[in-house]
Structures are given as C-alpha cells and as structure tokens.
Design an enzyme around this catalytic site. Structure first.
Site, PDB file in Angstrom:
ATOM      1  CE1 TYR A   1     -66.366 -46.662  42.845  1.00 52.75           C
ATOM      2  CE2 TYR A   1     -64.449 -46.689  41.395  1.00 52.75           C
ATOM      3  CZ  TYR A   1     -65.340 -47.351  42.208  1.00 52.75           C
ATOM      4  OH  TYR A   1     -65.216 -48.720  42.393  1.00 52.75           O
TER       5      TYR A   1
ATOM      6  CG  ASP B 112     -58.760 -41.092  43.790  1.00 53.58           C
ATOM      7  OD1 ASP B 112     -57.834 -41.564  43.102  1.00 53.58           O
ATOM      8  OD2 ASP B 112     -59.821 -41.695  44.019  1.00 53.58           O
TER       9      ASP B 112
ATOM     10  CE  LYS C  76     -59.628 -46.539  36.622  1.00 57.90           C
ATOM     11  NZ  LYS C  76     -60.345 -45.859  37.684  1.00 57.90           N
TER      12      LYS C  76
HETATM   13  C1  PLP Z   1     -60.861 -46.357  39.052  1.00 62.13           C
HETATM   14  C2  PLP Z   1     -60.768 -45.441  40.212  1.00 62.13           C
HETATM   15  C3  PLP Z   1     -60.538 -45.897  41.518  1.00 62.13           C
HETATM   16  C4  PLP Z   1     -60.522 -47.358  41.854  1.00 62.13           C
HETATM   17  O1  PLP Z   1     -59.467 -48.047  41.252  1.00 62.13           O
HETATM   18  P1  PLP Z   1     -59.582 -49.641  41.085  1.00 62.13           P
HETATM   19  O2  PLP Z   1     -58.249 -50.010  40.516  1.00 62.13           O
HETATM   20  O3  PLP Z   1     -60.724 -49.886  40.164  1.00 62.13           O
HETATM   21  O4  PLP Z   1     -59.808 -50.207  42.429  1.00 62.13           O
HETATM   22  C5  PLP Z   1     -60.329 -44.959  42.515  1.00 62.13           C
HETATM   23  N1  PLP Z   1     -60.366 -43.650  42.258  1.00 62.13           N
HETATM   24  C6  PLP Z   1     -60.590 -43.169  41.022  1.00 62.13           C
HETATM   25  C7  PLP Z   1     -60.586 -41.691  40.795  1.00 62.13           C
HETATM   26  C8  PLP Z   1     -60.834 -44.045  39.966  1.00 62.13           C
HETATM   27  O5  PLP Z   1     -61.111 -43.561  38.758  1.00 62.13           O
END
Ligand code: PLP
Length: 423
Positions: free
Chosen positions: A143, A238, A266
């Site tokens: 994701y 990511d 996060k």
């Molecule tokens: C949570 C998440 C996102 C998206 O971040 P948001 O602050 O919710 O937009 C992107 N990449 C990873 C790996 C994530 O866990």
C-alpha cells in the site's frame, strides 16, 4: 449499559460516508462497529464509554512513543501558542529536515508534505520527471496511499497491464502501473525485460506491513537495487511505516540498502499530519523551485506539525530499539504458542516493534498467501480480544504495533486475553 460508540456511529453514518474518515476504521472486515475514542495516554486508549484498552494499533503506526508523550505534547502546546501556520518558512522545518537526513543513510535532501499519500505521489512524479519514463512497478498487496497510480488491482499477471482497483481511477492511469508479487525477483526481472526502457521507478515497502506483516526474503531488496540500477530506473523505498520504526534509520539502515528516493509518514509526524520525501541532492534538485517538477502545499512544513515531529525524533534517537524489539519478539512468540496450543494454525511474524497474527498453516510470503489465511478465525479472535480490553487492528491485512510506552503488564494482559479466546 449505554453505548456511546454505537450512538456516535449511528450519527456519523448520517453525515460521513460509512461513518468514518478512513475505510478500515469502520471494522467491516471483522463484522464489528468502530469504537469511538475519547482519549489516549501511553499504551492505552479509552473509548467514549470510558472503557480502557491496551492499544496495539497506535493510530496505525505514528505513536511509536505512545500517546500523549509529555515532551511531545508540551512541544505541540508551545508551538500552537506561537501560531499554527505561516505560509512562510520557519526554523522548525529546517530542524526537522536536518533530523530526518541525519537519521536516514540515503537522504541528502527532503521536502515536507502532509501525509504518506502526498509523499508517494510526489516521489513518483519526481521519478517520472527525472527519468522521462512513464511506468512504475509496485508489488501486489503493498500500500502506498490512495493516489491513483498506486490503486491497481492485484490479479493480473506479472508485467501485464493492470486494471483499476477502484472506480474513479482511469484505466489510462493504471495502465502505467506494473504489478509483481512481493518477494518475487523473477517477476521483477521479467517486467524489466518487457518494459525496462519505460520503467521510471520500482516502489516497495521494504518490510510489507499492509498485507499483514511480510518480511523481505534474503536478497529481495538487494535484487531490486541491482535491477533498477542496471535499467536506469529509480528505487523508491516507501518507509511510511518502517521509517524510524524498523530501526531509527528505517529499513534502509536495517538492511543496508541505498534507495534513490524514500517516502515517510506516520512516525515522522508524531501524531500530527506530516509526510516527507527525499533522496540524493542530484534527484531532489529536480523539485520546484530549484527544478522543474512541481510540488507544493499550503500547510506543508507548518510549525505545529514540525514541532511534533521534531520532539518525536529527538526522543526516539535516544531510545533502545533493540530492547523494544526483544520485548516484541518475546510477546509474539508467546502469542503464537498460546494460539497454537488451542489447535488453530497460526504464524506470528515479527520484526522491530511490529507483529502480525496470520491464521495459516504456512508462512505468509506474499499477498496471495495473506488472502489464503483463515479470516473468520481472525474475526473471532479480534472480537474476543476487544471484549477483553485489547485493541488490535480490525483486519487480518494489518500489522500490530508496539510502542516504547508498552510495559510488561500490557503484554501480560494481552496474552491472558488470548488464553481465554475460544475458537
Ligand atoms: C499509511 C501508508 C501510506 C499512506 O499514508 P497516509 O498518511 O495514510 O496517506 C503510504 N505508504 C505506506 C507504506 C503506508 O503504510
């Protein structure tokens, strides 16, 4: 007994789609209604009826120090009293950028944004702008936020064009998104053989934490580094979840990989909306106003969010990550033994301060494996744990989070609750 959460949820459903501002919170997957939260401190959250829970969600990752950490809360309060957004640069932006660059081995330059989604979409635009190529390769079950190019459905074969995973995403957009199974280097090589001269970037969660928790196989991340380098594509890590969590220096420090671009979210905001993307100066110099790739944000780098992030990173830098990992591993091992002794097939992978409970005969190495888990068992487990005051992510495709605020009592309470679960 009154149930404020149910009352609030009914009202919410009348004015917010599905009653929530982010879909998984609705608890559909686990056949439940959401708890509305009144407050949170340390490793605990309190629902609208005043019931207390040990929190293994931690706002889906950000609260690595626990909720309402006194130094962080004070920093936010003090920053708020000086105004919350200026639309002009402030010192805290520079300090946070310096702190992130100092922590992350591959970073020389970074731009602040307001969410992980913004970070990944901006990093991809930058990769496309630099390479003048169109395609991005992502892994099925990873994701990267909710920007269009990343919402490609699983299911189509490797290196074939994908179909949109949600209405509203034009086919033309995800036509440039290639898919491969996580941990499958052969599929990546095949994609490069077919489309190598048009792949701008490979984006990967270096530890996959959005299909449950799936660790990279030995050599997988190294293979991605080689493959992208050989074909002139950029490697984007990511690290929205793994940044400051897999290690203080992220997964890149932990695994010794040097990605071209990295995205954060996060933990970097300590509970306020912050994201960032960064990399080598030669790449980041392409970002406007230094370069030609446009990216901007009215609230980006605002002093309130910067203060929360800065206070968080300064505290984390002094924390004993190894000790937290050892505690988490001990907890995961005991959890697995307890559940296994009840006769259910279970795997409890863990790394750093993350764990996940897969009801599966076999270890989970990719999204297909995660889908094949027994999600009815998970639902039953989730509900019974929640009734006993243990707050877990409401889906078998999420990762359990532990904070520096979790103490032995919290783990004991969760293990005791697990002992009482009946399948
Ligand atoms: C949570 C998440 C996102 C998206 O971040 P948001 O602050 O919710 O937009 C992107 N990449 C990873 C790996 C994530 O866990």
């Amino acid at each position: 007994m009154s149930d404020r959460s149910s009352e609030l949820f009914a009202r919410a459903c009348a004015c917010i789609p599905g009653g929530v501002n982010s879909p998984v919170r609705a608890c559909h997957n686990v056949d439940s209604e959401p708890l509305f939260i009144r407050e949170a401190h340390g490793s605990h959250i309190v629902d609208a009826d005043g019931r207390d829970y040990v929190d293994f969600v931690l706002s889906w990752g950000p609260m690595l120090l626990g909720h309402d950490e006194p130094t962080v809360t004070r920093a936010i309060r003090e920053a708020a009293a000086r105004g919350t957004s200026y639309g002009a640069p402030c010192a805290a932006e520079v300090e946070l950028a310096e702190a992130v660059i100092d922590a992350m081995p591959s970073l020389e330059s970074t731009r602040m944004v307001n969410s992980g989604t913004e970070a990944t979409m901006s990093a991809l635009r930058l990769a496309r702008g630099i390479t003048k190529r169109n395609k991005v390769l992502k892994f099925i079950g990873c994701y990267h936020g909710h920007a269009d190019p990343f919402l490609a459905a699983a299911g189509s074969g490797v290196a074939t064009f994908s179909i949109p995973g949600t209405p509203g995403v034009p086919e033309a957009v995800v036509r440039d998104t290639l898919l491969a199974p996580y941990n499958d280097l052969e599929a990546v090589k095949a994609a490069f053989e077919a489309h190598g001269d048009d792949i701008a970037a490979v984006i990967v969660e270096p530890v996959a934490a959005n299909m449950g928790l799936v660790l990279p196989k030995e050599g997988f991340l190294e293979g991605l580094r080689d493959c992208t380098r050989n074909h002139g594509a950029l490697l984007i890590f990511d690290e929205v979840i793994t940044g400051f969590r897999a290690a203080f220096g992220g997964a890149q420090a932990r695994f010794g990989i040097d990605p071209d671009l990295t995205t954060f979210g996060k933990v970097i905001g300590g509970g306020l909306p912050v994201g960032a993307f960064g990399g080598k100066t030669t790449y980041m110099d392409h970002v406007a106003p230094k370069g030609e790739v446009y990216q901007a944000g009215t609230l980006s780098g605002n002093p309130l969010a910067m203060a929360a992030g800065l206070a968080t990173l300064r505290l984390l830098k002094m924390k004993d990550y190894d000790a937290l990992e050892a505690k988490t591993r001990a907890f995961a091992t005991q959890m697995r033994d307890i559940l296994a002794s009840q006769g259910v097939p279970v795997h409890v992978p863990t790394i750093a301060s993350m764990f996940c409970i897969f009801f599966s005969e076999n270890p989970v190495m990719n999204f297909a494996d995660a889908q094949a888990c027994d999600h009815d068992l998970f639902t039953s487990f989730y509900k019974q744990m929640r009734e006993q005051g243990i707050f877990m992510a409401p889906s078998g495709f999420e990762t359990g989070m532990v904070s520096f605020a979790h103490c032995d009592n919290d783990f004991e309470k969760a293990l005791d609750a697990a002992r009482k679960v009946r399948f």
